[in-house]
Design an enzyme around this catalytic site. Structure first.
Site, PDB file in Angstrom:
ATOM      1  N   HIS A  22      48.175  30.054 -88.360  1.00 41.64           N
ATOM      2  CA  HIS A  22      47.634  28.919 -87.603  1.00 41.64           C
ATOM      3  C   HIS A  22      46.145  29.116 -87.282  1.00 41.64           C
ATOM      4  O   HIS A  22      45.474  28.177 -86.872  1.00 41.64           O
ATOM      5  CB  HIS A  22      48.435  28.767 -86.302  1.00 41.64           C
ATOM      6  CG  HIS A  22      48.705  27.348 -85.896  1.00 41.64           C
ATOM      7  ND1 HIS A  22      48.529  26.272 -86.726  1.00 41.64           N
ATOM      8  CD2 HIS A  22      49.140  26.828 -84.709  1.00 41.64           C
ATOM      9  CE1 HIS A  22      48.851  25.153 -86.074  1.00 41.64           C
ATOM     10  NE2 HIS A  22      49.220  25.467 -84.859  1.00 41.64           N
ATOM     11  N   ASN A  70      46.778  22.809 -79.081  1.00 39.13           N
ATOM     12  CA  ASN A  70      47.065  21.420 -78.709  1.00 39.13           C
ATOM     13  C   ASN A  70      46.073  20.868 -77.681  1.00 39.13           C
ATOM     14  O   ASN A  70      46.204  19.730 -77.256  1.00 39.13           O
ATOM     15  CB  ASN A  70      48.509  21.290 -78.186  1.00 39.13           C
ATOM     16  CG  ASN A  70      48.762  22.167 -76.981  1.00 39.13           C
ATOM     17  OD1 ASN A  70      47.906  22.961 -76.594  1.00 39.13           O
ATOM     18  ND2 ASN A  70      49.938  22.038 -76.397  1.00 39.13           N
ATOM     19  N   ASP A  95      44.442  24.992 -90.669  1.00 44.83           N
ATOM     20  CA  ASP A  95      45.537  25.376 -91.562  1.00 44.83           C
ATOM     21  C   ASP A  95      46.334  24.141 -91.981  1.00 44.83           C
ATOM     22  O   ASP A  95      46.600  23.273 -91.159  1.00 44.83           O
ATOM     23  CB  ASP A  95      46.451  26.384 -90.860  1.00 44.83           C
ATOM     24  CG  ASP A  95      46.981  25.833 -89.524  1.00 44.83           C
ATOM     25  OD1 ASP A  95      46.160  25.484 -88.653  1.00 44.83           O
ATOM     26  OD2 ASP A  95      48.213  25.744 -89.358  1.00 44.83           O
ATOM     27  N   ASN A 116      48.819  19.670 -84.411  1.00 45.82           N
ATOM     28  CA  ASN A 116      48.546  19.445 -82.988  1.00 45.82           C
ATOM     29  C   ASN A 116      47.068  19.506 -82.633  1.00 45.82           C
ATOM     30  O   ASN A 116      46.597  18.783 -81.749  1.00 45.82           O
ATOM     31  CB  ASN A 116      49.318  20.452 -82.138  1.00 45.82           C
ATOM     32  CG  ASN A 116      50.812  20.163 -82.143  1.00 45.82           C
ATOM     33  OD1 ASN A 116      51.211  19.016 -82.316  1.00 45.82           O
ATOM     34  ND2 ASN A 116      51.621  21.182 -81.987  1.00 45.82           N
TER      35      ASN A 116
END
Length: 197
Positions: A22, A70, A95, A116
Site C-alpha cells: 500500500h 483514508n 498502488d 481509499n
C-alpha cells in the site's frame, strides 16, 4: 513544458507499514526526491513530509501525507490551497490492484477504483480531474483478501519488479516535467519490467 507543481505519494505512516504494498506511492516519491538530491522533511502545517525541487523552469513540491491513507486528501488540499496549486497541476502516485507488479501507468481523472486515498483526495479537492500514476501491485484474486494483500509485504520477485518500475516511473516524471504528459506516457507505458532469472 509540463505544469505539474505537486507530486503526491500515497501510503501509511509508521515503520510497520513502510514495506507494505500500500506504500508504493511513498516509495516512488522518496526515490524521486533522492534522484534530485532532496530529503522529505516533516511539515506539520501540511500534515505530511514535504520537499521542493527547483531546476530551471521546474518548481515541484513533493508531499507524503502522514495521516493514514483514508485521510490523504487533507494534506493534499491543505498544501494545494496554500500554494494555489490547481487540481490539474497535481500528480498522485499510488498502488494499483488492477495492474500487475512491473507495470505503472499514467491516468487523468476518472473513478477512484475503490482506493481509499484517491477517494479522500477527490472528496477534499471536489474534483476527479487530477493526474494519477498507478503502480501495479497485482491482485490476490479474491476481494476478501485485498486488505491483507495491500497491507502485506510483496515476495522478493514482485518487490524487484515494483522497484524497477518505480525507477522507470521516476524517469517518466522527469520526462513529464521537461516535455509533456504524452511523452512521459509513451515512455512509461512501453516499459516492461523483467523478472529476475
Amino acid at each position: 513544458m509540463s505544469t505539474i507543481r505537486l507530486l503526491v505519494g500515497l501510503g501509511n505512516p509508521g515503520p510497520e507499514y513502510s514495506q507494505t504494498r500500500h506504500n508504493a506511492g511513498f516509495w516512488l516519491v522518496e526515490q524521486y526526491a533522492r534522484m534530485h538530491g532532496q530529503t522529505l522533511q516533516p511539515e506539520t502545517k501540511f500534515f505530511g513530509h514535504t520537499a521542493r525541487i527547483q531546476k530551471g523552469a521546474m518548481d515541484l513540491r513533493l508531499l507524503l501525507p502522514m495521516q493514514f491513507m483514508n485521510r490523504s486528501g487533507n494534506a493534499v488540499a491543505t498544501l494545494a490551497n496554500f500554494y494555489k496549486i490547481e487540481p490539474h497541476e497535481i500528480l498522485v502516485a499510488y498502488d494499483e490492484l488492477d495492474l500487475p507488479p512491473g507495470v505503472a501507468k499514467f491516468k487523468t481523472g476518472g473513478g477512484t477504483g475503490g482506493h481509499n486515498g484517491i477517494k479522500d483526495i477527490v472528496a477534499r479537492l471536489g474534483t476527479q480531474d487530477f493526474h494519477r500514476l498507478r503502480i501495479g501491485i497485482g491482485h490476490p484474486g479474491d476481494k476478501t483478501k485485498v486488505t491483507g494483500w495491500v497491507l502485506g509485504k510483496a515476495p522478493q520477485a514482485d518487490q524487484h519488479l515494483m522497484d524497477d518500475t518505480i525507477t522507470e516511473a521516476c524517469r517518466s516524471i522527469d520526462i513529464l516535467m521537461q516535455q509533456d504528459l504524452r511523452a512521459a506516457t509513451q515512455y512509461l507505458h512501453s516499459f516492461k519490467a523483467q523478472r529476475e532469472k
